[in-house]
Design a protein around this motif. Structure first.
Motif, short mmCIF file in Angstrom:
data_model
loop_
_atom_site.label_atom_id
_atom_site.label_comp_id
_atom_site.label_asym_id
_atom_site.label_seq_id
_atom_site.Cartn_x
_atom_site.Cartn_y
_atom_site.Cartn_z
N SER A 20 0.82 -1.21 0.00
CA SER A 20 0.00 0.00 0.00
C SER A 20 0.86 1.26 0.00
N GLU A 21 2.05 1.19 0.63
CA GLU A 21 2.95 2.36 0.65
C GLU A 21 3.38 2.75 -0.76
N PHE A 22 3.50 1.76 -1.64
CA PHE A 22 3.91 2.03 -3.01
C PHE A 22 2.87 2.88 -3.73
N PHE A 23 1.62 2.46 -3.66
CA PHE A 23 0.56 3.20 -4.35
C PHE A 23 0.40 4.61 -3.76
N ARG A 24 0.50 4.72 -2.45
CA ARG A 24 0.38 6.03 -1.81
C ARG A 24 1.52 6.96 -2.25
N ILE A 131 3.29 8.59 -17.39
CA ILE A 131 3.32 7.14 -17.51
C ILE A 131 4.07 6.61 -16.29
N ALA A 132 3.59 5.52 -15.72
CA ALA A 132 4.31 4.87 -14.62
C ALA A 132 4.59 3.43 -15.02
N ILE A 133 5.87 3.12 -15.25
CA ILE A 133 6.28 1.76 -15.58
C ILE A 133 6.64 1.08 -14.26
N CYS A 134 5.86 0.07 -13.87
CA CYS A 134 5.96 -0.47 -12.51
C CYS A 134 6.47 -1.91 -12.49
N LEU A 190 12.60 7.89 -10.69
CA LEU A 190 12.35 6.52 -10.25
C LEU A 190 11.94 6.53 -8.78
N LEU A 191 10.75 6.02 -8.50
CA LEU A 191 10.29 5.86 -7.13
C LEU A 191 10.46 4.41 -6.72
N SER A 192 10.97 4.18 -5.52
CA SER A 192 11.24 2.82 -5.06
C SER A 192 10.79 2.67 -3.61
N ALA A 251 8.48 2.37 -9.52
CA ALA A 251 7.69 3.04 -10.56
C ALA A 251 8.61 4.04 -11.25
N GLN A 252 8.91 3.78 -12.50
CA GLN A 252 9.66 4.74 -13.31
C GLN A 252 8.65 5.72 -13.91
N ILE A 253 8.72 6.97 -13.47
CA ILE A 253 7.80 7.98 -13.96
C ILE A 253 8.36 8.52 -15.29
N VAL A 254 7.51 8.53 -16.30
CA VAL A 254 7.90 8.99 -17.64
C VAL A 254 6.97 10.13 -18.04
N LYS A 255 7.56 11.24 -18.52
CA LYS A 255 6.75 12.40 -18.87
C LYS A 255 7.20 12.99 -20.19
N ARG A 256 6.37 13.86 -20.75
CA ARG A 256 6.74 14.60 -21.96
C ARG A 256 7.83 15.62 -21.63
#
Length: 256
Positions: A20-24, A131-134, A190-192, A251-256
């Motif tokens: 749950s900590e990941f999604f939060r 985009i979140a590549i998880c 990158l969120l971990s 979650a690798q966050i990808v943006k324009r």
């Protein structure tokens, strides 16, 4: 029958869980709210879509495997979340599906056509969207001392072609800058999140069946033999039938 049809009943319960900590953490970083729409490509049993459900409004899941979608449908009903499910490949989504504030993708990029997927993302992602590549996986830095032997047995029983495909998926996930090179998008952050839990020897053994390279469909009559050997490898690392596992969720966050 698709590659993951024989894994659907096991996948949602036995794969390394997203905590749950990941999604939060991801929701806070991206400023998600009930005004936001999310689409999960390669949704499987809906692990990402339903994990983010408390933080967004509209939720759509896409997957080519009917058995996976049925698992997602049951999970959504049990959780009391409205989840729209679309059967098919992400690359074939209709043009009128609209845009989304967040597009999530688990370990699925290597199954998608790169050029078609990049074009799809360009029209799916809202102007200020992301985009979140998880991924969620057992830590490979020695904190799971059972892991090397576990994977060695899986590799030995898996058909060589399928094991190579699994390796290609890992390489794709690790080299996201190459995947997005030349597109409108680039990896931003990158969120971990690291967590630990105890998993039973039986469940960890059966987890092998959730991977395409060692699924019941891939192994055929060798299923029981592989499971027996995996369990034998794990027993020495267990205490009262349980094994400690450190999990890393990213979650690798990808943006324009």
């Amino acid at each position: 029958m698709g590659r993951f049809a024989s894994t659907a009943s096991l996948y949602e319960h036995l794969r390394p869980p997203y905590p749950s900590e990941f999604f939060r953490s991801v929701a806070q970083k991206l400023g998600l709210s009930k005004r936001c729409g999310l689409i999960d490509l390669g949704t499987g049993p809906g692990l990402l879509a339903l994990g983010f459900a408390p933080y967004v409004g509209r939720i759509v899941g896409v997957d080519p495997e009917p058995a996976m979608l049925e698992a997602a449908r049951r999970a959504a009903a049990n959780a009391g979340h409205a989840l729209t499910l679309i059967e098919g490949k992400a690359e074939t989504l209709p043009a009128d599906i609209g845009t989304f504030d967040i597009v999530t993708i688990g370990r699925a990029l290597h199954w998608m056509d790169r050029d078609q997927t990049l074009a799809l993302l360009d029209r799916l992602v809202a102007r200020d969207g992301a985009i979140a590549i998880c991924a969620s996986f057992s830590a490979t830095d020695g904190r799971n001392p059972w892991l090397d032997g576990y994977n060695e047995v899986r590799r030995r029983w898996s058909p060589a072609q399928l094991w190579e495909e699994a390796g290609r998926g890992t390489r794709t996930h690790r080299d996201l800058p190459a995947f997005f090179r030349g597109s409108a998008f680039q990896p931003a952050e990158l969120l971990s999140v690291e967590t630990s839990h105890a998993v039973s020897v039986q469940d960890l053994t059966r987890r092998t069946l959730t991977y395409s390279s060692s699924s019941p469909d891939a192994l055929g009559e060798n299923v029981e033999a592989m499971l027996h050997e995996v369990e034998e490898r794990l027993v020495s690392f267990s205490r009262d039938g349980m094994i400690a596992e450190t999990i890393i969720s990213t979650a690798q966050i990808v943006k324009r």
